[in-house]
Scaffold this active site. Structure first.
Site, short mmCIF file in Angstrom:
data_model
loop_
_atom_site.label_atom_id
_atom_site.label_comp_id
_atom_site.label_asym_id
_atom_site.label_seq_id
_atom_site.Cartn_x
_atom_site.Cartn_y
_atom_site.Cartn_z
N ASN A 187 41.06 26.91 -4.18
CA ASN A 187 41.62 25.80 -3.41
C ASN A 187 41.81 24.54 -4.23
O ASN A 187 42.38 23.58 -3.77
CB ASN A 187 40.72 25.50 -2.20
CG ASN A 187 39.29 25.19 -2.60
OD1 ASN A 187 38.82 25.66 -3.63
ND2 ASN A 187 38.61 24.41 -1.80
N ARG B 135 0.80 -1.23 0.00
CA ARG B 135 0.00 0.00 0.00
C ARG B 135 0.84 1.28 0.00
O ARG B 135 0.33 2.37 -0.22
CB ARG B 135 -0.96 -0.02 1.21
CG ARG B 135 -2.05 -1.06 1.08
CD ARG B 135 -2.79 -1.30 2.38
NE ARG B 135 -2.07 -2.17 3.30
CZ ARG B 135 -2.52 -2.54 4.51
NH1 ARG B 135 -3.69 -2.11 4.94
NH2 ARG B 135 -1.79 -3.33 5.28
N GLY C 151 -7.96 -4.33 13.09
CA GLY C 151 -8.66 -5.47 13.66
C GLY C 151 -9.50 -4.98 14.85
O GLY C 151 -9.03 -4.17 15.65
N LYS D 12 33.57 26.46 3.34
CA LYS D 12 33.70 25.01 3.42
C LYS D 12 34.97 24.64 4.18
O LYS D 12 36.02 25.23 3.92
CB LYS D 12 33.77 24.42 2.01
CG LYS D 12 33.78 22.92 1.99
CD LYS D 12 34.58 22.36 0.82
CE LYS D 12 36.04 22.20 1.19
NZ LYS D 12 36.82 21.47 0.20
#
Ligand code: UD1
Ligand code: CA
Length: 460
Positions: free
Chosen positions: A389, A20, A142, A354
């Site tokens: 870099n 499902r 259930g 970074k």
């Protein structure tokens, strides 16, 4: 607790096909707040301190699921997906023979540790038990059938229920405590006599009654917690529920949240006092925020620690960074993994950083890229500066010592060091180390062409 943890094996059912979900990813690997359904279940049972945890999987999913587990588990393989009763039988083949069994479903991530403990505490001595809940809309679950004395006598699945039974609102959560001697025998007595031709675990109730084994039905769980994720709608409902809980926890800690419906805590966030969080902020992984921190709208923070008094302006994305106190970041800053900012550092708009450290009070104000750099204290990096870099093959470092001033538009070709107190003239391409306390610049001589007339548009 009438159940002893050290004699308890947990069996988590996760071998279903999950049809499902309309997905090729195994159901229990779908994520809620960034964590798989199965790992949510594993976290929720930690407090039970069971002797062992067994996850029942189908062979095809084994390797994929095993690699994602957040804690050590035993794996049982269910050969064919013949139903929940058959799945428990597969689990029992791996479980310690003497242990009582706590059955959980891998698709029930919201069931809290406290509800589980409460359930185990309420089970009668030597009895087995099922955890139930009363649902506003019980469709799909259930139903619990009780007799005149209020004792459970059957669980009937939706597909087998009569119209009258479908009106029953008390449902099976799928959680059961099963006593060792009872379950080991009874599990082989379940017949696939139902509309789906499956071996239903829920048939154990009738077998228990025949064998005069006491089976409790304990209603101690809220509807929200019992949600079983069978499709993507359920997944989105669960996500909203968790998001709300996590945001409420931040509010309870004293955070000011402009719109709680528009903050998304996908990981774990710890906060200090007087933290302000604006709209559409997403937290992922482990985020720790100090006192008096302000987070502007539309920010994404992942695995970040932010010390006291720092301000994250709008539209900034910070991933795996350590932000010192009284820093200002953004708007529109991108901080990539491996960044450390010291106290009072300032990262301005459209700046990308970074794997670099930025020293105390240093500024990288606008439109610059700083990568693989060690920037010391009191440095000013002008707009549009780039640490070059990468030479196409390897990454190299840029070292910028204390009190350096880098003029705008400079290209710093690494490896290169700008010594303490050096000044770099705007527009320079720096390929050699810049000496201390001097001006270094590199630029072509400026020329002027007199009486220059601009080109005009050609007539067609
Ligand atoms: C099941 C219960 C239902 C209960 C509901 C609660 C049965 C027969 N039905 O229905 O009474 O209200 O859970 O959410 O027990 N699984 C296997 N192997 C199988 C079949 C299922 O490991 O052969 C696993 C699934 O991966 C899932 C769990 O068992 O984690 C429940 O299966 P699912 O198909 O979702 O059962 P429901 O129809 O939800
Ligand atoms: Ca289910």
């Amino acid at each position: 607790m009438s159940v002893t943890s050290k004699n308890l094996s947990v069996i988590i059912l996760a071998a279903g096909n999950g049809t499902r979900m309309q997905s090729s990813i195994p159901k229990v690997l779908h994520k809620l707040t960034g964590k798989t359904l199965l790992n949510h279940v594993l976290t929720n049972i930690e407090r039970v301190k069971a002797h062992e945890v067994i996850v029942v999987l189908q062979k095809e999913h084994e390797e994929q699921i095993k690699s994602t587990l957040s804690q050590d588990c035993l794996i049982a393989i269910q050969k064919n997906q013949k139903g929940t009763g058959d799945a428990v039988r597969s689990g029992l083949e791996v479980a310690n023979q003497e242990n009582d069994i706590l059955v959980l479903c891998g698709d029930m991530p919201l069931l809290s540790a406290s509800t589980l403990s409460k359930f185990l505490g309420l089970v009668s001595k030597d009895a087995s038990a099922v955890l139930t809940s009363v649902f506003h809309d019980p469709k799909g679950y259930g139903r619990i059938l009780r007799d005149k004395n209020n004792a459970i006598h059957k669980i009937v699945e939706e597909s087998d229920a009569t119209p009258k039974e479908k009106h029953i609102q008390e449902v099976n959560s799928g959680v059961m405590l099963l006593r060792s001697a009872f379950v080991r025998k009874a599990i082989n007595e379940i017949a696939p006599e139902n509309n789906q031709g499956e071996i239903y675990l829920t048939d154990l109730i009738e077998i228990a009654i025949l064998q005069k084994h006491q089976f409790d039905a304990i209603n101690c769980a809220s509807e929200d917690e019992i949600l079983g994720i069978n499709n993507k709608r359920h997944l989105s409902i669960a996500e909203a529920y968790m998001r709300k809980n996590k945001t409420n926890a931040l509010l309870d800690k004293g955070a000011t949240i402009i719109d709680p419906a528009r903050v998304d805590v996908r990981g774990d966030v710890s906060i200090g006092r007087d933290v302000e969080i604006d709209v559409d902020v997403i937290f992922k992984g482990n985020v720790s925020i100090g006192n008096n921190v302000k987070i502007g709208p539309f920010c994404i923070l992942k695995d970040v620690s932010i010390a006291d008094g720092s301000i994250i302006e709008s539209h900034s994305s910070i991933d795996s960074a350590d932000i010192g106190s009284n820093c200002i970041i953004g708007p529109y800053a991108r901080i990539r993994p491996g960044v450390k900012l010291e106290e009072g550092a300032k990262i301005g708009n459209f700046v990308e950083i970074k794997k670099s450290s930025i020293g105390k009070g240093s500024k990288v104000n606008h439109l610059s890229y700083v990568g693989d750099a060690e920037v010391s204290a009191g440095v000013n990096i002008g707009a549009g500066t780039v640490t070059c870099n990468y030479d196409g093959a390897n990454k190299h470092k840029t070292i910028i010592e204390d009190d350096v001033f880098v003029g705008s538009g400079s290209m710093l070709v690494a490896p290169v060091t700008l010594k303490r107190g050096s000044t770099i003239g705007a527009g320079s391409t720096i390929t050699k180390d810049a000496p201390s306390q001097s001006l270094t610049l590199e630029r072509a001589k400026q020329v002027t062409v007199d009486n220059w007339s601009r080109p005009t548009k050609e007539k067609k």
